[in-house]
Design a protein around this motif. Structure first.
Motif, PDB file in Angstrom:
ATOM      1  N   ARG A 269       1.887 -43.273 -46.166  1.00 49.37           N
ATOM      2  CA  ARG A 269       0.750 -43.888 -45.475  1.00 49.37           C
ATOM      3  C   ARG A 269       1.223 -44.870 -44.404  1.00 49.37           C
ATOM      4  N   SER A 316      -4.058 -39.468 -52.296  1.00 51.04           N
ATOM      5  CA  SER A 316      -3.357 -40.330 -51.346  1.00 51.04           C
ATOM      6  C   SER A 316      -2.797 -39.529 -50.184  1.00 51.04           C
ATOM      7  N   SER A 319      -5.248 -38.759 -47.434  1.00 52.30           N
ATOM      8  CA  SER A 319      -5.473 -39.867 -46.495  1.00 52.30           C
ATOM      9  C   SER A 319      -4.358 -39.945 -45.459  1.00 52.30           C
ATOM     10  N   ALA A 330      -5.189 -32.372 -44.969  1.00 49.08           N
ATOM     11  CA  ALA A 330      -6.058 -33.300 -45.679  1.00 49.08           C
ATOM     12  C   ALA A 330      -7.034 -32.549 -46.578  1.00 49.08           C
ATOM     13  N   GLN A 356     -13.178 -41.153 -53.584  1.00 45.57           N
ATOM     14  CA  GLN A 356     -12.306 -41.298 -52.421  1.00 45.57           C
ATOM     15  C   GLN A 356     -11.788 -39.937 -51.954  1.00 45.57           C
ATOM     16  N   ASP A 360     -12.431 -38.191 -48.286  1.00 46.73           N
ATOM     17  CA  ASP A 360     -11.373 -37.597 -47.459  1.00 46.73           C
ATOM     18  C   ASP A 360     -11.694 -36.140 -47.139  1.00 46.73           C
ATOM     19  N   ARG A 396     -12.946 -45.490 -46.197  1.00 48.70           N
ATOM     20  CA  ARG A 396     -13.028 -44.053 -45.951  1.00 48.70           C
ATOM     21  C   ARG A 396     -14.379 -43.669 -45.376  1.00 48.70           C
ATOM     22  N   ILE A 443      -7.921 -45.879 -42.180  1.00 44.41           N
ATOM     23  CA  ILE A 443      -8.182 -45.450 -43.563  1.00 44.41           C
ATOM     24  C   ILE A 443      -7.779 -46.567 -44.515  1.00 44.41           C
ATOM     25  N   SER A 445      -6.879 -48.145 -48.492  1.00 46.66           N
ATOM     26  CA  SER A 445      -5.701 -47.802 -49.260  1.00 46.66           C
ATOM     27  C   SER A 445      -5.777 -48.168 -50.727  1.00 46.66           C
TER      28      SER A 445
END
Length: 449
Positions: A269, A316, A319, A330, A356, A360, A396, A443, A445
């Protein structure tokens, strides 16, 4: 019997307090205020029997500091009400005794346990620390299915008790266990603060966790804490600092495979925020490598909120792909996360992961202009209760809303309607109500904590 002259007199008579009982309560309350405020004026505060009798008779001016605040804490009324004159000459109305509630019972239990611990003097019974560790483990695991504000209040009590215990023992083995417990509690509190939209408080708590980990000489706790500091750094718009933090975290050797996968996801990330495509993809690949048998006490044994399951890995990574504007990557990762959650036979997957991942997925579908698919992905997300609308989810959804109001969908009424639903949904989320405005990147986290 003499009629009560003051509200103080009435309250003392109602509760049947002798001077000895009142003096004990007074001193205990002063000690609590000392712990809460750190103000040395409360240290050693005591009351004489002569003062007690004068206060009962009402034959006194307003007490001097720190008595007014101590008495207010004891009786729930300011000194002016406790000792003030009655203009009509009537006896003051006795306040109704409050009903007991769960918070008061919890405080009583906590005080009883703290007092029992204190009675053990300078050598704590190992059973006291066993109980503390059990309480903390329960909260770490409960966090995956309990709103963050509820967990925060309970974990705060555990941290305070750990600090009290550290002052009560000089045994090195016990101090090591207590430093570890205090660090784990600080890390969990830091995660709650982030979810509630208070990143600056979260940073302080995670720094404390890292320092406790250093005192306990515990690699896994330090790696977890520095990893979370990296999350907070890129969330606050400092991806270069995030890379430094995650690099520090990766230098701790006694970390299991799950912990290493978590750090790789955080690194991905951070690199994605910096636009370093090749390094992002390499880090994503590391998160998907087969996990061996290497475990650690934080990510595997304690697990719960500290775990990093395959569902979290995939979510994760989705993202990170979005930051690269790689819609296909994604979408694939988000769908993988949701499929793993659907196939799970346990309740150990954190509640926040599915919303989440769905967010995404919606963003990935918008990148290929599939508005209907995005709306379908968001349908279950937009129904979750307010207490679960944490910072990671809000960020998000903000990104999704930004895409919906972009020129691509400007003339689409369904897109406008969906954007308005998202705006209404996030307006009452905890980060909106509590968190200060800070610079954020595209985005959030909260998923890789």
């Amino acid at each position: 019997m003499t009629s009560p002259r003051t509200l103080f007199h009435q309250l003392v008579e109602r509760d049947g307090l002798t001077f000895a009982e009142f003096a004990d309560d007074y001193q205990r309350t002063a000690n609590l205020l000392l712990q809460e405020t750190g103000d040395p004026i409360y240290r050693g505060a005591a009351v004489s029997e002569m003062s007690f009798q004068r206060w009962k008779k009402g034959d006194t001016s307003m007490p001097r500091r720190p008595a007014p605040k101590i008495l207010k804490r004891m009786f729930g009324h300011p000194a002016k009400e406790l000792f003030g004159p009655n203009s009509d000459g009537q006896t003051p109305a006795l306040p109704t005794r409050p009903m007991l509630d769960e918070s008061e019972l919890r405080m009583t239990a906590r005080d009883a346990r703290a007092h029992a611990t204190e009675a053990a003097a300078q050598i704590l019974p190992d059973l006291s620390i066993d109980q503390l560790e059990d309480d903390l483990a329960r909260l770490v695991r409960a966090h995956t299915s309990t709103p963050p504000h509820d967990i925060y209040l309970q974990v705060k009590e555990v941290l305070e008790l750990a600090k009290v215990m550290l002052d009560r023992t000089q045994r090195l083995s016990q101090r090591g266990r207590l430093y570890l417990a205090a660090g784990e509690a600080s890390a969990l509190l830091g995660g709650c603060a982030f979810d509630l939209g208070l990143p600056s408080i979260s940073v302080e708590l995670l720094r404390a966790a890292a320092l406790y980990g250093e005192l306990a000489e515990h690699d896994a706790l330090q790696a977890y804490s520095y990893g979370y500091l990296a999350i907070l750094a890129y969330w606050n718009g400092n991806p270069t600092q995030a890379v430094r933090h995650v690099t520090t975290a990766q230098q701790f050797t006694d970390v299991g495979d799950a912990g290493k996968a978590r750090l790789a996801a955080i690194a991905a990330r951070a690199y994605a925020h910096l636009g370093r495509v090749d390094e992002t993809r390499r880090a994503i690949q590391l998160t998907m490598e087969d996990r061996g048998r290497r475990r650690d006490a934080i990510h595997d044994d304690l697990a719960g909120e500290f775990a990093f399951s395959q569902e979290r890995v995939a979510m994760s990574n989705s993202s990170s792909y979005l930051l690269l504007r790689d819609g296909a990557g994604a979408e694939s990762s988000a769908r993988q996360s949701l499929q793993l959650i659907a196939a799970s036979t346990t309740d150990t997957v954190p509640f926040v992961v599915a919303p989440q991942a769905s967010s995404d997925l919606a963003m990935a579908l918008l990148l290929r202009r599939d508005l209907d698919g995005a709306a379908e992905a968001l349908a279950p997300v937009l129904t979750i209760p307010r207490q679960w609308r944490g910072a990671g989810l809000v960020e998000r959804l903000d990104a999704v809303r930004g895409e919906l109001v972009s020129p691509t969908f400007r003339d689409s009424l369904p897109a406008t309607s969906l954007a308005e639903q998202i705006e209404e949904f996030t307006a009452v989320a905890a980060p909106r109500l509590l968190g200060p405005g800070v610079a954020r990147l595209a985005i959030g986290s909260g998923d890789v904590s």
